[in-house]
Scaffold this active site. Structure first.
Site, PDB file in Angstrom:
ATOM      1  N   ASP A  18     -25.512 -57.195 -61.344  1.00 44.11           N
ATOM      2  CA  ASP A  18     -26.524 -56.168 -61.610  1.00 44.11           C
ATOM      3  C   ASP A  18     -27.290 -56.559 -62.869  1.00 44.11           C
ATOM      4  O   ASP A  18     -26.694 -56.764 -63.939  1.00 44.11           O
ATOM      5  CB  ASP A  18     -25.832 -54.812 -61.797  1.00 44.11           C
ATOM      6  CG  ASP A  18     -26.824 -53.667 -61.810  1.00 44.11           C
ATOM      7  OD1 ASP A  18     -27.997 -53.891 -61.459  1.00 44.11           O
ATOM      8  OD2 ASP A  18     -26.425 -52.544 -62.175  1.00 44.11           O
ATOM      9  N   MET A  19     -28.618 -56.670 -62.747  1.00 37.53           N
ATOM     10  CA  MET A  19     -29.432 -57.037 -63.897  1.00 37.53           C
ATOM     11  C   MET A  19     -29.426 -55.909 -64.930  1.00 37.53           C
ATOM     12  O   MET A  19     -29.397 -54.725 -64.591  1.00 37.53           O
ATOM     13  CB  MET A  19     -30.866 -57.338 -63.460  1.00 37.53           C
ATOM     14  CG  MET A  19     -30.974 -58.407 -62.381  1.00 37.53           C
ATOM     15  SD  MET A  19     -30.123 -59.946 -62.807  1.00 37.53           S
ATOM     16  CE  MET A  19     -31.090 -60.472 -64.220  1.00 37.53           C
ATOM     17  N   TYR A  23     -36.423 -54.036 -65.597  1.00 35.41           N
ATOM     18  CA  TYR A  23     -37.868 -53.916 -65.831  1.00 35.41           C
ATOM     19  C   TYR A  23     -38.214 -54.173 -67.294  1.00 35.41           C
ATOM     20  O   TYR A  23     -39.229 -54.814 -67.605  1.00 35.41           O
ATOM     21  CB  TYR A  23     -38.360 -52.526 -65.427  1.00 35.41           C
ATOM     22  CG  TYR A  23     -38.390 -52.273 -63.938  1.00 35.41           C
ATOM     23  CD1 TYR A  23     -37.757 -53.131 -63.044  1.00 35.41           C
ATOM     24  CD2 TYR A  23     -39.040 -51.158 -63.409  1.00 35.41           C
ATOM     25  CE1 TYR A  23     -37.774 -52.894 -61.681  1.00 35.41           C
ATOM     26  CE2 TYR A  23     -39.066 -50.908 -62.039  1.00 35.41           C
ATOM     27  CZ  TYR A  23     -38.424 -51.787 -61.185  1.00 35.41           C
ATOM     28  OH  TYR A  23     -38.440 -51.552 -59.835  1.00 35.41           O
ATOM     29  N   ARG A  60     -31.830 -46.757 -76.053  1.00 36.22           N
ATOM     30  CA  ARG A  60     -30.745 -45.855 -75.656  1.00 36.22           C
ATOM     31  C   ARG A  60     -29.858 -45.519 -76.851  1.00 36.22           C
ATOM     32  O   ARG A  60     -29.338 -44.397 -76.961  1.00 36.22           O
ATOM     33  CB  ARG A  60     -29.906 -46.490 -74.551  1.00 36.22           C
ATOM     34  CG  ARG A  60     -30.654 -46.701 -73.244  1.00 36.22           C
ATOM     35  CD  ARG A  60     -29.742 -47.272 -72.170  1.00 36.22           C
ATOM     36  NE  ARG A  60     -30.493 -47.700 -71.002  1.00 36.22           N
ATOM     37  CZ  ARG A  60     -29.950 -48.152 -69.878  1.00 36.22           C
ATOM     38  NH1 ARG A  60     -28.613 -48.214 -69.780  1.00 36.22           N
ATOM     39  NH2 ARG A  60     -30.703 -48.528 -68.871  1.00 36.22           N
ATOM     40  N   ASP A 120     -32.983 -55.694 -58.257  1.00 38.47           N
ATOM     41  CA  ASP A 120     -32.225 -56.157 -59.419  1.00 38.47           C
ATOM     42  C   ASP A 120     -30.713 -56.221 -59.202  1.00 38.47           C
ATOM     43  O   ASP A 120     -29.949 -56.238 -60.167  1.00 38.47           O
ATOM     44  CB  ASP A 120     -32.519 -55.270 -60.632  1.00 38.47           C
ATOM     45  CG  ASP A 120     -32.133 -53.813 -60.398  1.00 38.47           C
ATOM     46  OD1 ASP A 120     -31.814 -53.457 -59.244  1.00 38.47           O
ATOM     47  OD2 ASP A 120     -32.149 -53.034 -61.370  1.00 38.47           O
ATOM     48  N   GLU A 121     -30.254 -56.257 -57.951  1.00 41.57           N
ATOM     49  CA  GLU A 121     -28.811 -56.390 -57.732  1.00 41.57           C
ATOM     50  C   GLU A 121     -28.521 -57.247 -56.505  1.00 41.57           C
ATOM     51  O   GLU A 121     -29.269 -57.243 -55.533  1.00 41.57           O
ATOM     52  CB  GLU A 121     -28.150 -55.014 -57.595  1.00 41.57           C
ATOM     53  CG  GLU A 121     -28.674 -54.165 -56.468  1.00 41.57           C
ATOM     54  CD  GLU A 121     -27.960 -52.827 -56.367  1.00 41.57           C
ATOM     55  OE1 GLU A 121     -26.776 -52.744 -56.762  1.00 41.57           O
ATOM     56  OE2 GLU A 121     -28.580 -51.860 -55.888  1.00 41.57           O
TER      57      GLU A 121
END
Length: 643
Positions: A18-19, A23, A60, A120-121
Site C-alpha cells: 500500500d503506497m 497523492y 497529520r 495505490d495498492e
C-alpha cells in the site's frame, strides 16, 4: 455477495503493498520543495478551501484530518501547503496518479504474480519466489540481513524496545522454525527488497503486509505506516482478529455487517467465533455462512489474480447539496463530459494494451423530495458498449432516462417530480485482450481465429444464400479483379468456413466432400430443404459481425464463404462450370452485390481507429488497370488482390 473459497494452502506467501499517502507523494515528487513540509491535496472546488483528498503525514502530526476542508486545515496547521488536484472537464483528473501507480506496479511485478487492486495498492503472490529462495539459501546461513528487513513488525513476537532488530534477526534465522514460518521470513526479505527498489526508482515509499492469504496481508499492511512492513504468523492470527471491529473486515462494512450487529450482537470478529458454521449457514445461506465462519478464523482462499491493468474504467463526479443535478439537460451536460473522458481512456487502453471493453454501465445516486420513498436506490443500468464518445453519450443518456423512469415510477413525469442527482458515473467493464495476430476486420469481429488456414486446394463447393437456386449451380464471383466460375453444392454446406492468407482464400475442411446431387426434382427438393434448415439455424444463432448491418450477404460472410482463389491456384484446380439463366444471374447479382455508398458510416465510426482506417481503405475507390472492368460490389472492395 461474499464467496466461500477453500484455503488452497497455508504455505502461500501473499503480500499487500500500500503506497503511503500516494497523492501527496506524487505532488511532492513534482515539487521537491514540498518534501518534509505539511502538505495536502485538495479538490478543485474552492468552497471553504476545497475538500481534502489526501493528507501528508507531516500535516497529520499537526492534527489535520481528511474530513476537513482547506480553510479548517489552515486553522489547525497554518503552514500547510494545499495543492489542488489537476482538473480536466470541470472535474478532478487523476491521470498523473494512475501513471505513477503504473510505475510502481511494473517494479513489484518482477518477483511474482501481481494484482493491481487500485491506483495505490497491489497484491503479490510470492510463494514461488520464497520457495526458490529457501531452497537456494537456508535462512540460518544468512550472513547479513538488510536493516529494512530487521525493521519488520512480526506479530506475536515479544520485543523489549532495546535490541528489537536482533530479536527479529533471531526469528528470521531460526533453525527450528516450521516450513511455513521460514517461507514468511523469505517473503519478508523479498518484500523489503521490492520496497527499497520502488523508493530508488520512483522516490515513493510504501508499506506492506506479509501473510498466508490476501485478507490477512491487507489487514497487516495498514498496521504500521509509513514505510514499514508487518508479518502475520499463523500463531498470531487469533490475536489479530479477535479484537477487530466487525465492520473493519472487508465486505462487512455494509448491510451484512449491520445484520451481524443487530441480529446476532456481533461487534468484533471474536464475537463471531461463538457461532457454529451450521448456525451461520441457517441464517445467511450455505455460501455466506461458510464464508463468515472462515474469515473469523483467518481462512481465505482468494487467489491473487495475475492482473497488471485495471479490470474496468470509470468516470464519475459527485454533486453534493445545492450542486445536485435537477434536470435532464443538466444530467446530459455532465454525461457528455464523463463520456468523453471514458472514451479517451478506452482508446488509450486499446492503443497501449490492445484491450477492448464490452459493457457500458451507468451508476447514480439520487433523491426524491415529493414523497416518503426518497431512500429508494437509483437503479444501475447496463448495455453493450459502442466505441466513440458520441455513441457512449447516446447510450448513457438512454440508460439514465430508463433508470430515472424506474426510480420515479412508470407513470410519473420527471418534470412534475422533485428529484436530484448527487453522484453520476459511467463505467466500462468486461475488458478483454484483442486476440493475438488480429490484423483484419474479419478476425476482429470473429473475436478469435476459429479455424486454421488450409494450404492445400479444397474440392469442396459452397452454396450461395439464395433460396431460388438449385443445389448444384455455378456463378461468377469477383475476386482480385478477376472473374472465376465456381460450382456450388449445398450438400457440402455442413461446416465450411474460409480464411485468407496473402492472396489466396481457401476453405477449411471439416468432412469429406459429398458427391454432387443429381438433377432430379426429388433430389433438388431434398437439397433445398437441407439448406433451408441450416440457414435457419445459423440465423437463430446470430452473429456479432459487421455483416449483420448489411441488407444481404457478402462473399466474406461469416455464415458461409465463397472460395476466392488467385489465378495461380485457379489453374491447379478442376472447377466445373455450368451456365446460369439470365434470370438466375439477375437474382444472383442482387443477392451478392452491394453498393459501397449504402454502408452506414456510423457503423464504421464505432470501430477502433486502426480498424476504421482499414475499412475506409477498402471502400475508397482506386484506379485499376483498364483490362479489368471495375464493379460496384462490396466483394470488389474487400478483394485481397485489389490494386
Amino acid at each position: 455477495m461474499p464467496v466461500a473459497r477453500p484455503e488452497t494452502s497455508d504455505s502461500r506467501i501473499i503480500a499487500h503493498v500500500d503506497m503511503d499517502c500516494f497523492y501527496v507523494q506524487v505532488e511532492q515528487r513534482k515539487q521537491p520543495h514540498l518534501r518534509g513540509q505539511p502538505t495536502a491535496v485538495v479538490q478543485y472546488n474552492s468552497w471553504k478551501g476545497g475538500g481534502l483528498i489526501a493528507v501528508g503525514y507531516e500535516a497529520r502530526k499537526d492534527g489535520v484530518k481528511r474530513s476537513m476542508r482547506g480553510d479548517e486545515a489552515k486553522k489547525v496547521c497554518p503552514q500547510i501547503h494545499l495543492v489542488q488536484v489537476p482538473v480536466a472537464r470541470s472535474k478532478a483528473d487523476l491521470t498523473i496518479y494512475r501513471n505513477a501507480g503504473s510505475e510502481v506496479v511494473s517494479i513489484l511485478s518482477r518477483k511474482g504474480r501481481c494484482e493491481r487492486a487500485s491506483i495505490d495498492e497491489v497484491y503479490l503472490d510470492l510463494t514461488d519466489a520464497a520457495e526458490a529462495m529457501l531452497k537456494e539459501t537456508p535462512l540460518e546461513s544468512l550472513e547479513s540481513i538488510h536493516e529494512e528487513v530487521l525493521k519488520s513488525h512480526v506479530l506475536g513476537l515479544t520485543l523489549n524496545g532495546n535490541n528489537d532488530k536482533e530479536i527479529v534477526r533471531e526469528w528470521l534465522t531460526r533453525r527450528d522454525a516450521d516450513h511455513r514460518d521460514k517461507l514468511l521470513a523469505c517473503g519478508a526479505i523479498i518484500v523489503a527488497e521490492l520496497r527499497l527498489q520502488v523508493l530508488k526508482e520512483t522516490e515513493f515509499t510504501c508499506s506492506a503486509g506479509v501473510a498466508h492469504n490476501k485478507m490477512l496481508a491487507k489487514l497487516a499492511s495498514g498496521m504500521n505506516k509509513p514505510a514499514q512492513q508487518t508479518i502475520v504468523t499463523l500463531s498470531s492470527v487469533k490475536g489479530l482478529l479477535e479484537p477487530l471491529p466487525i465492520k473493519k473486515m472487508k465486505q462487512l462494512g455494509g448491510k451484512l455487517g449491520s445484520s451481524l450487529q443487530t441480529d446476532l450482537g456481533v461487534n468484533t470478529v471474536g464475537d463471531l467465533l461463538q457461532f457454529s458454521v451450521e448456525k451461520l449457514q441457517d441464517l445467511y445461506g450455505a455460501n455466506t455462512g461458510t464464508w463468515l465462519w472462515n474469515i473469523a478464523r483467518g481462512v481465505s482462499g482468494d487467489e491473487v489474480e495475475g492482473r497488471l491493468l485495471p479490470k474496468s474504467h470509470c468516470s464519475g463526479k459527485t454533486f453534493p447539496g445545492v450542486q445536485a443535478l435537477k434536470s435532464i439537460a443538466a444530467v446530459e451536460k455532465w454525461l457528455k463530459e464523463l463520456c468523453e473522458e471514458l472514451s479517451e481512456r478506452l482508446q488509450l487502453d486499446l492503443e497501449t494494451n490492445k484491450r477492448v471493453a464490452h459493457t457500458l454501465t451507468l451508476h447514480a445516486n439520487a433523491y426524491k423530495s415529493t414523497d416518503t420513498d426518497s431512500h429508494k436506490k437509483f437503479p444501475s443500468k447496463s448495455c453493450p458498449l459502442r466505441y466513440g464518445a458520441g455513441k457512449i453519450l447516446e447510450d448513457s443518456v438512454n440508460l439514465f432516462q430508463a433508470a430515472l423512469r424506474e426510480f420515479l415510477g412508470s407513470y410519473t413525469n420527471p418534470a412534475d417530480c422533485g428529484w436530484g442527482i448527487t453522484n453520476l458515473s459511467v463505467s466500462a467493464s468486461k475488458i478483454v485482450a484483442v486476440p493475438s495476430g488480429t490484423s483484419t476486420i474479419t478476425k476482429y469481429f470473429h473475436g478469435q481465429d476459429r479455424f486454421q488456414p488450409s494450404l492445400e486446394p479444397s474440392d469442396e463447393k459452397l452454396a450461395p444464400e439464395d433460396d431460388t437456386l438449385s443445389p448444384s449451380t455455378s456463378h461468377q464471383t469477383e475476386c482480385g479483379g478477376q472473374q472465376t466460375q465456381i460450382t456450388h453444392d449445398t450438400s457440402t454446406f455442413d461446416q465450411n468456413e474460409t480464411t485468407c492468407k496473402d492472396d489466396v482464400c481457401l476453405t477449411s475442411k471439416h468432412h469429406e466432400p459429398q458427391p454432387r446431387l443429381s438433377q432430379k426434382e426429388s433430389n433438388i427438393n431434398d437439397g433445398k430443404r437441407s439448406y433451408e434448415h441450416k440457414r435457419k439455424a445459423t440465423k437463430e444463432k446470430g452473429t456479432s459481425s459487421i455483416l449483420r448491418f448489411l441488407q444481404t450477404n457478402s462473399c466474406s460472410s461469416s455464415k458461409q464463404e465463397t472460395i476466392c482463389l488467385s489465378s495461380g491456384v485457379q489453374e491447379g484446380l478442376n472447377i466445373e462450370s455450368e451456365a446460369l439463366t439470365e434470370s438466375q444471374n439477375a437474382r444472383r447479382a442482387n443477392t451478392w452485390r452491394y453498393n459501397a455508398d449504402e454502408i452506414d458510416q456510423s457503423v464504421v465510426e464505432e470501430l477502433p481507429p486502426e480498424i476504421q482506417e482499414e475499412v475506409r481503405t477498402w471502400l475508397r475507390p482506386q484506379k485499376q488497370a483498364n483490362t479489368v472492368k471495375r464493379g460496384s460490389s462490396i466483394a470488389h472492395y474487400f478483394s485481397p488482390n485489389r490494386n
